[in-house]
Design an enzyme around this catalytic site. Structure first.
Site, PDB file in Angstrom:
ATOM      1  N   THR A   1       0.833  -1.181   0.000  1.00 50.11           N
ATOM      2  CA  THR A   1       0.000   0.000   0.000  1.00 50.11           C
ATOM      3  C   THR A   1       0.880   1.248   0.000  1.00 50.11           C
ATOM      4  O   THR A   1       2.033   1.209   0.387  1.00 50.11           O
ATOM      5  CB  THR A   1      -0.884  -0.036   1.268  1.00 50.11           C
ATOM      6  OG1 THR A   1      -1.475  -1.316   1.357  1.00 50.11           O
ATOM      7  CG2 THR A   1      -1.925   1.025   1.259  1.00 50.11           C
TER       8      THR A   1
ATOM      9  N   THR B   1      -3.093   0.513  -3.221  1.00 53.24           N
ATOM     10  CA  THR B   1      -2.409  -0.728  -2.871  1.00 53.24           C
ATOM     11  C   THR B   1      -2.486  -1.783  -3.975  1.00 53.24           C
ATOM     12  O   THR B   1      -3.408  -1.757  -4.800  1.00 53.24           O
ATOM     13  CB  THR B   1      -3.019  -1.328  -1.581  1.00 53.24           C
ATOM     14  OG1 THR B   1      -2.266  -2.462  -1.175  1.00 53.24           O
ATOM     15  CG2 THR B   1      -4.470  -1.742  -1.797  1.00 53.24           C
TER      16      THR B   1
END
Length: 572
Positions: A383, A401
């Site tokens: 992420t 992400t």
């Protein structure tokens, strides 16, 4: 008698802190990680992405344009963390005060099934983490397009340019990128398209300083710039991915791409010490649990605890973390598919949780609580983070992400796009931990078209008058939630600058395993007393990475990037 494993973990913590191997400490030259200006500010994990955003600002773009440009550029220069082959959550506050939440979370393919990762009665984590079955339908690009249509001022084609140039002309690999490559090289070699794009001819990582060019990814960016998102969702990219999946026992199809839609959600709004906390609703768990934890902590005088005995403050926060993550495991999921009670953020329910916190000792949490009207009052059906704000009044938090490092490890030849492994964010087998050690229950089981539960927690904090004060978010799996919490209480209660709040050594508790973990740089006086309160102490290999922007008393904007990794904060 102490358990030997607990003693070992404590010794490891003591050794690492005594050696002071970590350079991240409060007050460690924070000016290097900040930038202040009157007109606009942005922070990201890579200088090329931040510079791209600043170029958009200079052309009159707003913070939405700048943040999306940074996110798209990170798809190239930070694609082990995020990219258009993954998903995102976007939180925006407009100059008129409108709060906008755009859900670009990935979706399970139409052919996905509840037990698709079960083999011989047990979940096989390899299937949900690496390879074709691990991939969910990407949503990031659709979300960026929706945000631009509603709030942007620049065309998508312009915002793609810095990333396109970095893919076509190449960018210099730094040690962080290469360390991530090295950590998963064996898995990357399994897929010819990935090996050809990211590794050398022998299948090994390139050296530091190597200029990595990604011509297939450049062609994909060119196609999207020319034809819009249809090039990705209904054109060559979707067709190539669908064909590859069919040949490699995957279930993701071109039809899944065509059916994907980003969704607008209603932000979660809560209060903390007179401030308004704006978070993201399910399928994010972050908005719910940041609100829960702050609500649990409000009855305690954290400011005094931080000032008098920091270990007492850490204890109180850890107990709140534990209670929130127990609720997360049982109740949270995609509210379009399962019942997620709004009572989780009910003031009386949170007050009841708060009363379970004993200031003097660790309390065992056996399971989730029972929020009011849990059957009736429901939420409507690895992420990176980018923080941006401008003097026009636009404030933006984007968390994006592909899940774990390089996602599923799959790059379909001809696309250049790292595909996510977000199917691992579902509960492959309820009660069995995923790659981050998180336990999930039936509400987060796999279903066709369902969005997996996320820890992404883009957050905007408003002052007592309702004006934006701060935006913050993070990367790091479940540690995202606790990082955002620590940043907020660091500023509000510990009276730190946002730079120091982000740089401070972090701690984390996620209920299961029942362990309070600390970053290596934690002072001994903070960690040692916690064992006496009954906590099992462990080390936190990575505390995650946060970015933020704060409005100062003089009205200027300060962007802050996390000193734990290379990145850049910029402002004008």
């Amino acid at each position: 008698m102490k358990h030997p494993a607990a003693e070992s973990r404590l010794f490891s913590l003591l050794l690492s802190t005594c050696l002071l191997t970590a350079s991240v400490m409060v007050g460690a030259e924070p000016a290097e990680f900040t930038a202040t200006g009157s007109d606009y500010a942005v922070a990201s994990v890579h200088p090329i992405a931040t510079d791209g955003a600043m170029g958009v600002y200079a052309e009159g773009g707003n913070a939405v344009d700048a943040a999306i440009c940074a996110a798209l550029t990170l798809s190239v220069v930070d694609n082990f963390n995020s990219g258009i082959g993954g998903g995102c959550l976007i939180l925006i506050r407009s100059p008129e005060g409108e709060l906008i939440a755009i859900d670009g979370r990935e979706m399970a393919p139409a052919a996905a099934s509840r037990d698709m990762f079960i083999r011989d009665g047990k979940a096989d984590p390899e299937l949900s983490q690496v390879g074709p079955l691990a991939v969910a339908t990407p949503g990031a690009l659709a979300a960026y397009a929706m945000a631009l249509e509603e709030c942007g001022s620049k065309p998508l084609s312009r915002l793609l340019q810095p990333g396109l140039e970095a893919a076509r002309d190449g960018f210099t690999l730094n040690r962080t990128y290469l360390n991530r490559l090295k950590s998963v090289t064996k898995s990357l070699r399994r897929f010819p398209g990935t090996k050809a794009q990211l590794l050398d001819a022998e299948g090994n990582p390139h050296p530091v300083g190597y200029v990595l060019k990604q011509p297939d990814l450049a062609k994909t960016f060119e196609g999207v710039a020319r034809e819009g998102t249809d090039y990705f969702y209904r054109g060559p990219v979707a067709q190539r991915v669908g064909a590859w999946m069919a040949e490699n026992a995957g279930v993701l199809t071109a039809d899944d791409f065509a059916a994907y839609e980003a969704k607008k959600r209603t932000p979660i709004v809560s209060k903390y010490r007179g401030l308004t906390i704006v978070g993201f609703p399910p399928p994010s768990s972050g908005g719910v649990h940041v609100a829960q934890m702050l609500g649990m902590l409000e009855p305690f005088d954290l400011a005094a605890a931080f000032k008098k005995d920091r270990s007492n403050a850490i204890h109180l926060v850890a107990e709140a973390m534990k209670l929130a993550f127990a609720d997360r495991a049982y109740w949270l999921g995609d509210s379009d598919f399962v019942d997620v009670p709004r009572g989780l953020i009910d003031a009386d329910y949170i007050a009841g949780l708060s009363k379970k916190i004993d200031p003097n000792k660790s309390t065992a949490v056996e399971g989730q609580g029972t929020p009011p009207q849990w059957r009736q009052d429901l939420f409507g059906r690895h992420t990176t983070h980018i923080a941006a704000a401008d003097s026009k009044g636009w404030w933006v938090a984007i968390t994006a992400t592909v899940n774990t490092t390089f996602g599923s490890k799959v790059i379909v030849p001809g696309t250049g796009v790292v595909l996510n492994n977000e199917m691992d964010d579902f509960s492959a087998q309820p009660g069995v931990p995923n790659a981050f050690g998180l336990v999930g229950m039936e509400n987060n089981s796999v279903a066709p078209g369902k969005r997996p539960l996320s820890s992404m927690s883009p957050t905007i904090v408003l002052d007592q008058t309702g004006e934006p004060l701060m935006t913050v978010g993070a990367a790091g799996g479940p540690k995202i939630i606790t990082q955002v919490l620590l940043a907020i209480i660091g500023v509000v209660d510990a009276k730190l600058s946002l730079a120091d709040a982000i740089a401070q050594p972090r701690w984390h508790h996620q209920w299961r395993p029942d362990e309070l973990s600390f970053e290596d740089a934690t002072p001994l006086g903070d960690a040692l007393p916690l064992q006496k309160k009954g906590h099992t102490i462990g080390t936190l290999g990575s505390g995650g990475v946060s970015q933020g922007v704060i409005r100062n008393d003089d009205g200027k904007l300060t962007a802050v990037r996390d000193p734990r990794v290379p990145g850049k904060a910029a402002a004008r």
